[in-house]
Design an enzyme around this catalytic site. Sequence first.
Site, PDB file in Angstrom:
ATOM      1  N   LEU A 146       0.839  -1.204   0.000  1.00 45.96           N
ATOM      2  CA  LEU A 146       0.000   0.000   0.000  1.00 45.96           C
ATOM      3  C   LEU A 146       0.876   1.257   0.000  1.00 45.96           C
ATOM      4  O   LEU A 146       0.757   2.110  -0.869  1.00 45.96           O
ATOM      5  CB  LEU A 146      -0.921  -0.024   1.237  1.00 45.96           C
TER       6      LEU A 146
ATOM      7  N   GLU B 254       1.570  -0.510   9.979  1.00 45.94           N
ATOM      8  CA  GLU B 254       0.099  -0.683   9.970  1.00 45.94           C
ATOM      9  C   GLU B 254      -0.598   0.516  10.627  1.00 45.94           C
ATOM     10  O   GLU B 254      -1.621   0.366  11.297  1.00 45.94           O
ATOM     11  CB  GLU B 254      -0.307  -2.032  10.564  1.00 45.94           C
TER      12      GLU B 254
HETATM   13  N1  CAA Z   1     -13.157   0.613   7.082  1.00 49.10           N
HETATM   14  C1  CAA Z   1     -13.862   0.877   5.932  1.00 49.10           C
HETATM   15  N2  CAA Z   1     -13.866   2.087   5.336  1.00 49.10           N
HETATM   16  C2  CAA Z   1     -13.126   3.069   5.901  1.00 49.10           C
HETATM   17  C3  CAA Z   1     -12.386   2.866   7.078  1.00 49.10           C
HETATM   18  C4  CAA Z   1     -12.425   1.581   7.676  1.00 49.10           C
HETATM   19  N3  CAA Z   1     -11.734   1.308   8.784  1.00 49.10           N
HETATM   20  N4  CAA Z   1     -11.755   4.009   7.394  1.00 49.10           N
HETATM   21  C5  CAA Z   1     -12.082   4.908   6.464  1.00 49.10           C
HETATM   22  N5  CAA Z   1     -12.933   4.330   5.563  1.00 49.10           N
HETATM   23  C6  CAA Z   1     -13.563   4.982   4.421  1.00 49.10           C
HETATM   24  C7  CAA Z   1     -14.397   6.190   4.876  1.00 49.10           C
HETATM   25  O1  CAA Z   1     -15.699   5.800   5.217  1.00 49.10           O
HETATM   26  C8  CAA Z   1     -14.362   7.067   3.651  1.00 49.10           C
HETATM   27  O2  CAA Z   1     -15.341   6.585   2.746  1.00 49.10           O
HETATM   28  P1  CAA Z   1     -16.046   7.556   1.643  1.00 49.10           P
HETATM   29  O3  CAA Z   1     -15.072   7.772   0.560  1.00 49.10           O
HETATM   30  O4  CAA Z   1     -17.225   6.750   1.179  1.00 49.10           O
HETATM   31  O5  CAA Z   1     -16.416   8.820   2.341  1.00 49.10           O
HETATM   32  C9  CAA Z   1     -13.006   6.794   3.071  1.00 49.10           C
HETATM   33  O6  CAA Z   1     -12.576   5.530   3.571  1.00 49.10           O
HETATM   34  C10 CAA Z   1     -11.978   7.833   3.426  1.00 49.10           C
HETATM   35  O7  CAA Z   1     -11.896   7.892   4.839  1.00 49.10           O
HETATM   36  P2  CAA Z   1     -11.238   9.115   5.584  1.00 49.10           P
HETATM   37  O8  CAA Z   1     -11.906  10.386   5.134  1.00 49.10           O
HETATM   38  O9  CAA Z   1     -11.246   8.804   7.035  1.00 49.10           O
HETATM   39  O10 CAA Z   1      -9.761   9.080   4.985  1.00 49.10           O
HETATM   40  P3  CAA Z   1      -8.506   9.943   5.392  1.00 49.10           P
HETATM   41  O11 CAA Z   1      -7.690  10.043   4.191  1.00 49.10           O
HETATM   42  O12 CAA Z   1      -8.907  11.192   6.105  1.00 49.10           O
HETATM   43  O13 CAA Z   1      -7.778   9.090   6.540  1.00 49.10           O
HETATM   44  C11 CAA Z   1      -6.520   7.301   7.472  1.00 49.10           C
HETATM   45  C12 CAA Z   1      -7.661   7.763   6.558  1.00 49.10           C
HETATM   46  C13 CAA Z   1      -7.160   6.711   8.704  1.00 49.10           C
HETATM   47  C14 CAA Z   1      -5.558   8.377   7.867  1.00 49.10           C
HETATM   48  C15 CAA Z   1      -5.851   6.234   6.605  1.00 49.10           C
HETATM   49  O14 CAA Z   1      -5.236   6.845   5.487  1.00 49.10           O
HETATM   50  C16 CAA Z   1      -4.857   5.389   7.353  1.00 49.10           C
HETATM   51  O15 CAA Z   1      -5.228   4.448   8.039  1.00 49.10           O
HETATM   52  N6  CAA Z   1      -3.550   5.680   7.201  1.00 49.10           N
HETATM   53  C17 CAA Z   1      -2.502   4.815   7.674  1.00 49.10           C
HETATM   54  C18 CAA Z   1      -2.167   3.813   6.608  1.00 49.10           C
HETATM   55  C19 CAA Z   1      -1.511   2.591   7.161  1.00 49.10           C
HETATM   56  O16 CAA Z   1      -1.879   2.068   8.195  1.00 49.10           O
HETATM   57  N7  CAA Z   1      -0.518   2.094   6.405  1.00 49.10           N
HETATM   58  C20 CAA Z   1       0.165   0.922   6.762  1.00 49.10           C
HETATM   59  C21 CAA Z   1       0.478   0.147   5.521  1.00 49.10           C
HETATM   60  S1  CAA Z   1       0.807  -1.563   5.743  1.00 49.10           S
HETATM   61  C22 CAA Z   1       2.347  -1.633   6.410  1.00 49.10           C
HETATM   62  O17 CAA Z   1       2.575  -1.050   7.422  1.00 49.10           O
HETATM   63  C23 CAA Z   1       3.426  -2.408   5.734  1.00 49.10           C
HETATM   64  C24 CAA Z   1       3.434  -3.824   6.006  1.00 49.10           C
HETATM   65  O18 CAA Z   1       3.886  -4.574   5.147  1.00 49.10           O
HETATM   66  C25 CAA Z   1       3.008  -4.385   7.287  1.00 49.10           C
END
Ligand code: CAA
Length: 384
Positions: free
Chosen positions: A126, A364
């Site tokens: 991602l 994550e």
């Molecule tokens: N479940 C389902 N839908 C969700 C959701 C959830 N938990 N959270 C948000 N959504 C939906 C919202 O309902 C919204 O839907 P609509 O478009 O229909 O309105 C949409 O997603 C956008 O939501 P937000 O407005 O809340 O989005 P945002 O951009 O403001 O923020 C965030 C979202 C929480 C900051 C998110 O970007 C996030 O979690 N960021 C961190 C990413 C992350 O954890 N990355 C780790 C990658 S994996 C890794 O670490 C590597 C590995 O290999 C282990």
Amino acid sequence: MSIIELTEEQRMVRDTAREFAESEIKPVAARLDKEGRFPSEIVKKLAELGFMGIFIPEHYGGSGMDTLTYVLALEEISKACASTGTIMSVNNSLVCDPIYTFGTEEQKNKYLIPLARGELLGCFSLSEPAAGSDAGSIRTTAVRDGNYYIINGTKNWVTNGPEADIIILFASTDLSKKHRGISAFIVEKETPGVIVGKVEDKLGIRASSTSQIIFEDCRVPVDNRLGEEGQGFKIAMQTLDGGRIGIGAQAVGIAQAAFEDSIRYSKQRESFGQPISEFQAIQFMLADMATRIEASRLLVWQAAVMKDKKLNLTKYSSMAKLYASETAMWVTTKAIQIHGGYGYTTDYPVERYFRDAKITEIYEGTSEIQRLVIARRVLNEYGF
Ligand code: CAA
């Protein structure tokens, strides 16, 4: 332990994981860390134990157990070696789970069965060099061309990246729609145009591998799209809701290891004519360690049970991950303090636990992102 009663099956799996971790992982964990070597032989045995697809139904190659069983096993494995815990959690939570939840029957038969059996290894792609916390801003593109999508872009921080056979990939099918233009794909690593880039030299979880993955005109069949076009961001978020429970369990495992070593050391080490465990300064640290670990474990278990009950767990999985990861960092810091100068050397494993704990506050979703997720929800829940 806890007042929450585990089933016979849950206790059996936990005990199996504990015995395996004690006898086969713990003795080699320090060496794996030092050499930064991916533990292929251990991963193979985890697969034989059914630990690479614990909560996937048996007819899809998994062990057919629940999420609580998964976190019990993951805590035990991570207690011995957090790197191995990471490898296991990514395959279970971030790869098998989204294919099981969003995949077609054909995708499940082709990919989920071998992944859940541990015959194939998966990774989750991602983040990008310029899009980590702001996952909605990814720039990797997937352009439709007949029965294929052509993928171009660079992904970062891919756990299992170098070893994985299958990639759960997020790319934009329409950049103008921002997060609503993101789609998810199942990509075979052997596909031409998939290139493993820089392999990171990390502070901790050194026996797990983390790399960039570069996509150059990589052609992926339309049949490999996971879910609908534009559904990718929700798939990523829902998948991470589950993944964060696993990271919470990993953090509890690391903290528990550091705590047990601190108890052992404080009873053996004498200072001013008595074991240091007799001093209140040490006792207060041990008491706080025990309390924070117990609270973390309960949050992790609660989120796991909620997942199985298909309740809205976003806030609870963020709470579990946030509290458990900060507990792991706090406990491992105190564990080094209790060990004094010895704790700062590689003669004792607490320095490894300390290095391994740090990543749980970052991947994550950082602690700051977990707080943001929790705050948004509590502000909504209380209408005053
Ligand atoms: N479940 C389902 N839908 C969700 C959701 C959830 N938990 N959270 C948000 N959504 C939906 C919202 O309902 C919204 O839907 P609509 O478009 O229909 O309105 C949409 O997603 C956008 O939501 P937000 O407005 O809340 O989005 P945002 O951009 O403001 O923020 C965030 C979202 C929480 C900051 C998110 O970007 C996030 O979690 N960021 C961190 C990413 C992350 O954890 N990355 C780790 C990658 S994996 C890794 O670490 C590597 C590995 O290999 C282990």
